[in-house]
Design an enzyme around this catalytic site. Structure first.
Site, PDB file in Angstrom:
ATOM      1  N   LYS A 135      -0.053   3.563   4.893  1.00  0.00           N
ATOM      2  CA  LYS A 135      -0.311   3.335   3.473  1.00  0.00           C
ATOM      3  C   LYS A 135       0.478   4.353   2.648  1.00  0.00           C
ATOM      4  O   LYS A 135       1.683   4.235   2.593  1.00  0.00           O
ATOM      5  CB  LYS A 135      -1.807   3.320   3.234  1.00  0.00           C
ATOM      6  CG  LYS A 135      -2.343   1.909   3.528  1.00  0.00           C
ATOM      7  CD  LYS A 135      -3.342   1.731   4.528  1.00  0.00           C
ATOM      8  CE  LYS A 135      -3.543   0.257   4.872  1.00  0.00           C
ATOM      9  NZ  LYS A 135      -4.666   0.076   5.780  1.00  0.00           N
ATOM     10  N   HIS A 140     -13.939  -1.555   6.703  1.00  0.00           N
ATOM     11  CA  HIS A 140     -12.816  -2.367   7.179  1.00  0.00           C
ATOM     12  C   HIS A 140     -13.187  -3.221   8.407  1.00  0.00           C
ATOM     13  O   HIS A 140     -14.021  -2.829   9.222  1.00  0.00           O
ATOM     14  CB  HIS A 140     -11.684  -1.412   7.561  1.00  0.00           C
ATOM     15  CG  HIS A 140     -10.376  -2.071   7.828  1.00  0.00           C
ATOM     16  ND1 HIS A 140      -9.925  -2.315   9.103  1.00  0.00           N
ATOM     17  CD2 HIS A 140      -9.423  -2.545   6.988  1.00  0.00           C
ATOM     18  CE1 HIS A 140      -8.735  -2.885   9.043  1.00  0.00           C
ATOM     19  NE2 HIS A 140      -8.413  -3.039   7.766  1.00  0.00           N
ATOM     20  N   SER A 146     -10.965  -0.545   0.651  1.00  0.00           N
ATOM     21  CA  SER A 146      -9.657  -1.200   0.571  1.00  0.00           C
ATOM     22  C   SER A 146      -9.617  -2.416  -0.345  1.00  0.00           C
ATOM     23  O   SER A 146      -8.569  -2.730  -0.891  1.00  0.00           O
ATOM     24  CB  SER A 146      -9.190  -1.593   1.974  1.00  0.00           C
ATOM     25  OG  SER A 146     -10.127  -2.442   2.594  1.00  0.00           O
ATOM     26  N   ASN A 204       0.828  -1.208   0.000  1.00  0.00           N
ATOM     27  CA  ASN A 204       0.000   0.000   0.000  1.00  0.00           C
ATOM     28  C   ASN A 204       0.860   1.255   0.000  1.00  0.00           C
ATOM     29  O   ASN A 204       0.417   2.324   0.407  1.00  0.00           O
ATOM     30  CB  ASN A 204      -0.904   0.018   1.233  1.00  0.00           C
ATOM     31  CG  ASN A 204      -1.776  -1.226   1.319  1.00  0.00           C
ATOM     32  OD1 ASN A 204      -2.427  -1.598   0.355  1.00  0.00           O
ATOM     33  ND2 ASN A 204      -1.761  -1.885   2.471  1.00  0.00           N
TER      34      ASN A 204
HETATM   35  C1  LIG Z   1      -5.351  -0.618   6.808  1.00  0.00           C
HETATM   36  C2  LIG Z   1      -6.664  -0.101   7.225  1.00  0.00           C
HETATM   37  C3  LIG Z   1      -6.962   0.102   8.570  1.00  0.00           C
HETATM   38  C4  LIG Z   1      -6.034  -0.331   9.666  1.00  0.00           C
HETATM   39  O1  LIG Z   1      -4.934   0.495   9.745  1.00  0.00           O
HETATM   40  P1  LIG Z   1      -3.585  -0.080  10.386  1.00  0.00           P
HETATM   41  O2  LIG Z   1      -2.836   1.151  10.732  1.00  0.00           O
HETATM   42  O3  LIG Z   1      -2.932  -0.893   9.319  1.00  0.00           O
HETATM   43  O4  LIG Z   1      -3.982  -0.880  11.573  1.00  0.00           O
HETATM   44  C5  LIG Z   1      -8.167   0.672   8.898  1.00  0.00           C
HETATM   45  N1  LIG Z   1      -9.068   0.989   7.939  1.00  0.00           N
HETATM   46  C6  LIG Z   1      -8.818   0.783   6.637  1.00  0.00           C
HETATM   47  C7  LIG Z   1      -9.845   1.138   5.628  1.00  0.00           C
HETATM   48  C8  LIG Z   1      -7.617   0.217   6.243  1.00  0.00           C
HETATM   49  O5  LIG Z   1      -7.383  -0.036   4.961  1.00  0.00           O
END
Ligand SMILES: *Cc1c(COP(=O)(O)O)cnc(C)c1O
Length: 381
Positions: A232, A129, A172, A43
């Site tokens: 990301k 998510h 995502s 990402n």
């Molecule tokens: C990756 C992601 C998360 C979690 O974030 P992390 O910092 O990796 O725990 C939350 N919401 C969405 C939409 C994500 O893609």
């Protein structure tokens, strides 16, 4: 034994998960068991995980402050570098106040747990998510899920002044965007609060990379809770929640995974701060990413697999059957391309897909090579 640790059911259904044996990831390349692959599964949309500015900011902060925050934020963990980062994020996104979390998963869980009680309702897009869905299920609040991006269904579900609507900026696993004009209108009309999880829009979309709201021309103050991650497009790790000063003060008191958890290491905060500065002036990288996306979509239109309705760096190719999806992913791997094969329960049944993610760090030749390999792999299953 009080627990059933058997995985035979998952194994039989072809759904057992294994950790891949990755030696090292360098942005859009990775090494696994000595072999180098082009990485289309990360990402790191702008290639910032490898940016020299972030690396030197990390090293300098480690020299200056050491490697650990040594305590939770309310004890002594919250330092000048954390405050500087909060202010930079708040100014960038146009929100009053910001607080930092170690991960987006814990930020989402903490927020829902702290804010919603019995008597509230939580409205969520079905494709939100796992961190949001799970917190919603565990919450004493009533949870109503609306079909993906179905604003008519949400409008029917809404009750005046009774809770929180949550959707994502960029979804995502599908790569499409939430409808923030409708979401903000519905929230305003019904007097409910609205939250965006912009994990995949932040840094990539909008003016100065401010994210999905900026991309869609929605003022920041139309959305009461802003959540984003630093793992990301910003290339590091960690997350934040932004909103009114009153909200952040409340969360400082009630967000348990904030109060009872060691704060972000200062070198991490320094790296994120460098990323926040970099990303605001990264129009060239964003344009490069858009060019790669256009190139990939044009080429993939000729494949026997269907593209999904995405114009973002997340470009899933729908396969359907899990086995076929795994076969194509394995063939790509043999040819030196690492692509995520996403299966249920992460996505709905019969919608297994290759989740291809593009980065500004990919070259034109990288994308062409992937398209050729995809054609060969798809034809052979
Ligand atoms: C990756 C992601 C998360 C979690 O974030 P992390 O910092 O990796 O725990 C939350 N919401 C969405 C939409 C994500 O893609």
């Amino acid at each position: 034994m009080p627990f059933n640790l058997c995985l035979a059911d998952r194994e039989a259904a072809g759904l057992r998960r294994w950790l891949p044996a990755i030696d090292q990831v360098n942005g859009c390349q990775l090494v696994s068991q000595g072999k180098t692959y082009l990485n289309f599964a990360g990402n790191d949309y702008l290639g910032l995980s490898q940016a020299p500015e972030l690396i030197s900011a990390t090293a300098n902060a480690a020299q200056q402050f050491g490697v650990g925050a040594v305590a939770s934020p309310l004890v002594v963990g919250h330092q000048a570098i954390h405050r500087e980062l909060e202010t930079a994020v708040a100014d960038w996104l146009g929100v009053e106040a910001v607080m930092l979390f170690s991960s987006g998963f814990s930020a989402n869980q903490a927020l829902i747990k702290a804010l919603l009680t019995k008597g509230h309702t939580l409205w969520q897009d079905k494709l939100n998510h796992a961190s949001l869905q799970e917190a919603g299920m565990l919450s004493p609040a009533r949870q109503q899920r609306f079909a993906h991006n179905n604003m008519r269904m949400l409008a029917k579900q809404l009750k005046p002044q009774s809770g929180l609507i949550i959707s994502e900026g960029v979804f995502s696993m599908d790569g499409d965007q939430g409808d923030w004009r409708s979401l903000s209108q519905l929230a305003e009309q019904s007097n409910n609060w609205l939250m965006i999880d912009d994990a995949h829009g932040l840094g990539v979309l909008g003016k100065q990379g401010r994210g999905t709201l900026s991309e869609q021309g929605i003022a920041a103050d139309k959305v009461h809770i802003h959540m984003g991650t630093f793992g990301k497009a910003l290339g590091v790790s960690g997350a934040f929640i932004g909103g009114s000063r009153a909200l952040i003060n409340y969360l400082h008191n009630h967000a348990r995974s904030y109060v009872y958890s060691t704060h972000l290491p200062p070198p991490q905060a320094a790296a994120i701060l460098a990323a926040v500065h970099l990303v605001q002036n990264a129009d060239e990288k964003r344009a490069q990413l858009q060019a790669r996306i256009a190139q990939f979509k044009a080429g993939a239109a000729n494949l026997p697999l269907s593209l999904m309705a995405s114009s973002t760096a997340i470009q899933p190719l729908l396969v359907g059957e899990e086995q076929a999806c795994m076969q194509i992913a394995n063939q790509l791997r043999e040819r030196g391309f690492w692509v995520g094969a996403i299966r249920p329960p992460t996505v709905p049944k019969k919608s297994a897909r290759l989740r291809i993610t593009l980065s500004a760090a990919h070259s034109k030749a990288d994308i062409n090579a992937l398209l050729v390999a995809l054609q060969k792999a798809a034809n052979s299953v």
